[in-house]
Design a protein around this motif. Sequence first.
Motif, PDB file in Angstrom:
ATOM      1  N   ALA A 115       0.823  -1.215   0.000  1.00 32.74           N
ATOM      2  CA  ALA A 115       0.000   0.000   0.000  1.00 32.74           C
ATOM      3  C   ALA A 115       0.853   1.259   0.000  1.00 32.74           C
ATOM      4  O   ALA A 115       0.433   2.295  -0.499  1.00 32.74           O
ATOM      5  N   THR A 116       2.061   1.188   0.573  1.00 37.32           N
ATOM      6  CA  THR A 116       2.895   2.386   0.705  1.00 37.32           C
ATOM      7  C   THR A 116       4.143   2.370  -0.168  1.00 37.32           C
ATOM      8  O   THR A 116       4.888   3.343  -0.174  1.00 37.32           O
ATOM      9  N   SER A 117       4.373   1.314  -0.886  1.00 34.65           N
ATOM     10  CA  SER A 117       5.594   1.188  -1.664  1.00 34.65           C
ATOM     11  C   SER A 117       5.334   1.458  -3.146  1.00 34.65           C
ATOM     12  O   SER A 117       4.522   0.781  -3.769  1.00 34.65           O
ATOM     13  N   PRO A 118       6.050   2.425  -3.719  1.00 34.93           N
ATOM     14  CA  PRO A 118       5.866   2.664  -5.155  1.00 34.93           C
ATOM     15  C   PRO A 118       6.329   1.469  -5.986  1.00 34.93           C
ATOM     16  O   PRO A 118       5.697   1.111  -6.977  1.00 34.93           O
ATOM     17  N   GLY A 119       7.399   0.833  -5.553  1.00 34.91           N
ATOM     18  CA  GLY A 119       7.911  -0.326  -6.288  1.00 34.91           C
ATOM     19  C   GLY A 119       6.938  -1.480  -6.299  1.00 34.91           C
ATOM     20  O   GLY A 119       6.757  -2.150  -7.330  1.00 34.91           O
ATOM     21  N   ALA A 120       6.293  -1.737  -5.152  1.00 32.62           N
ATOM     22  CA  ALA A 120       5.321  -2.835  -5.083  1.00 32.62           C
ATOM     23  C   ALA A 120       4.123  -2.555  -5.975  1.00 32.62           C
ATOM     24  O   ALA A 120       3.611  -3.458  -6.646  1.00 32.62           O
ATOM     25  N   LYS A 121       3.668  -1.322  -6.010  1.00 32.92           N
ATOM     26  CA  LYS A 121       2.537  -0.967  -6.879  1.00 32.92           C
ATOM     27  C   LYS A 121       2.905  -1.145  -8.353  1.00 32.92           C
ATOM     28  O   LYS A 121       2.122  -1.671  -9.139  1.00 32.92           O
ATOM     29  N   LEU A 122       4.098  -0.706  -8.722  1.00 31.90           N
ATOM     30  CA  LEU A 122       4.533  -0.838 -10.111  1.00 31.90           C
ATOM     31  C   LEU A 122       4.704  -2.308 -10.494  1.00 31.90           C
ATOM     32  O   LEU A 122       4.298  -2.728 -11.576  1.00 31.90           O
ATOM     33  N   SER A 125       0.860   8.771 -12.070  1.00 31.08           N
ATOM     34  CA  SER A 125       2.281   9.014 -11.789  1.00 31.08           C
ATOM     35  C   SER A 125       2.473   9.936 -10.587  1.00 31.08           C
ATOM     36  O   SER A 125       3.445   9.780  -9.841  1.00 31.08           O
ATOM     37  N   VAL A 126       1.566  10.871 -10.361  1.00 29.46           N
ATOM     38  CA  VAL A 126       1.688  11.785  -9.212  1.00 29.46           C
ATOM     39  C   VAL A 126       1.578  10.995  -7.901  1.00 29.46           C
ATOM     40  O   VAL A 126       2.352  11.217  -6.965  1.00 29.46           O
ATOM     41  N   ALA A 127       0.641  10.050  -7.848  1.00 26.42           N
ATOM     42  CA  ALA A 127       0.477   9.234  -6.638  1.00 26.42           C
ATOM     43  C   ALA A 127       1.715   8.365  -6.398  1.00 26.42           C
ATOM     44  O   ALA A 127       2.162   8.222  -5.252  1.00 26.42           O
ATOM     45  N   ILE A 128       2.286   7.807  -7.454  1.00 22.77           N
ATOM     46  CA  ILE A 128       3.486   6.975  -7.329  1.00 22.77           C
ATOM     47  C   ILE A 128       4.653   7.827  -6.835  1.00 22.77           C
ATOM     48  O   ILE A 128       5.408   7.414  -5.943  1.00 22.77           O
ATOM     49  N   ILE A 129       4.811   9.017  -7.377  1.00 12.72           N
ATOM     50  CA  ILE A 129       5.912   9.896  -6.963  1.00 12.72           C
ATOM     51  C   ILE A 129       5.709  10.350  -5.518  1.00 12.72           C
ATOM     52  O   ILE A 129       6.675  10.451  -4.756  1.00 12.72           O
ATOM     53  N   ASP A 130       4.470  10.611  -5.111  1.00 10.53           N
ATOM     54  CA  ASP A 130       4.200  10.965  -3.716  1.00 10.53           C
ATOM     55  C   ASP A 130       4.578   9.818  -2.782  1.00 10.53           C
ATOM     56  O   ASP A 130       5.165  10.042  -1.714  1.00 10.53           O
TER      57      ASP A 130
END
Length: 172
Positions: free
Chosen positions: A45-52, A109-114
């Motif tokens: 939920a908090t990791s950009p890498g996991a979401k990608l 992309s804004v949510a991932i960068i945040d």
Amino acid sequence: MKDSEHSVQPMPEVTGSFHYQELIESRLGQPIAAELVEAEAHRQATSPGAKLSAARNALGLSVEQVSAQLKMAPRQIHAIEKDDYISLPEPAIIRGFLRTYAKLLKLDSVAIIDLFTDDFNRKKLAGDLGRGKNRHSIAKTSNTNSNAPSYTLALLLCLAAAAALAYFNLLH
């Protein structure tokens, strides 16, 4: 005693990891690794890498396919998906990588960068980015006296001039 009292019930055929977990939980009487499951859900939920990574897998893309489309090395894709910021360039470049990767996967992309900014700052405060070959948290080193090369050159020129003057005085 009868043979039926000592006989052990045959184990049911077990296939798949879910069935193993269900079998172990039924024997123990409690869920196994509930904390690990919860921690992994929090990380995703908090990791950009996991979401990608999850989005890439959902689209059926391999790391090699993504790296070819983004013109990045596969090791960089792996580092992004593992949130291994030490293996990547400075944060501004990482943001660019994340933006293009998110757009490729049709994510916000804004949510991932945040998420990256929060994760990076949390790791930086925790000291996770201050070890090893990290280029992010280590300030660039500079000479304490930035004019040292010019002083050295001036001194050498003065010595050469003095030597030339002494040589010409000896000749005359």
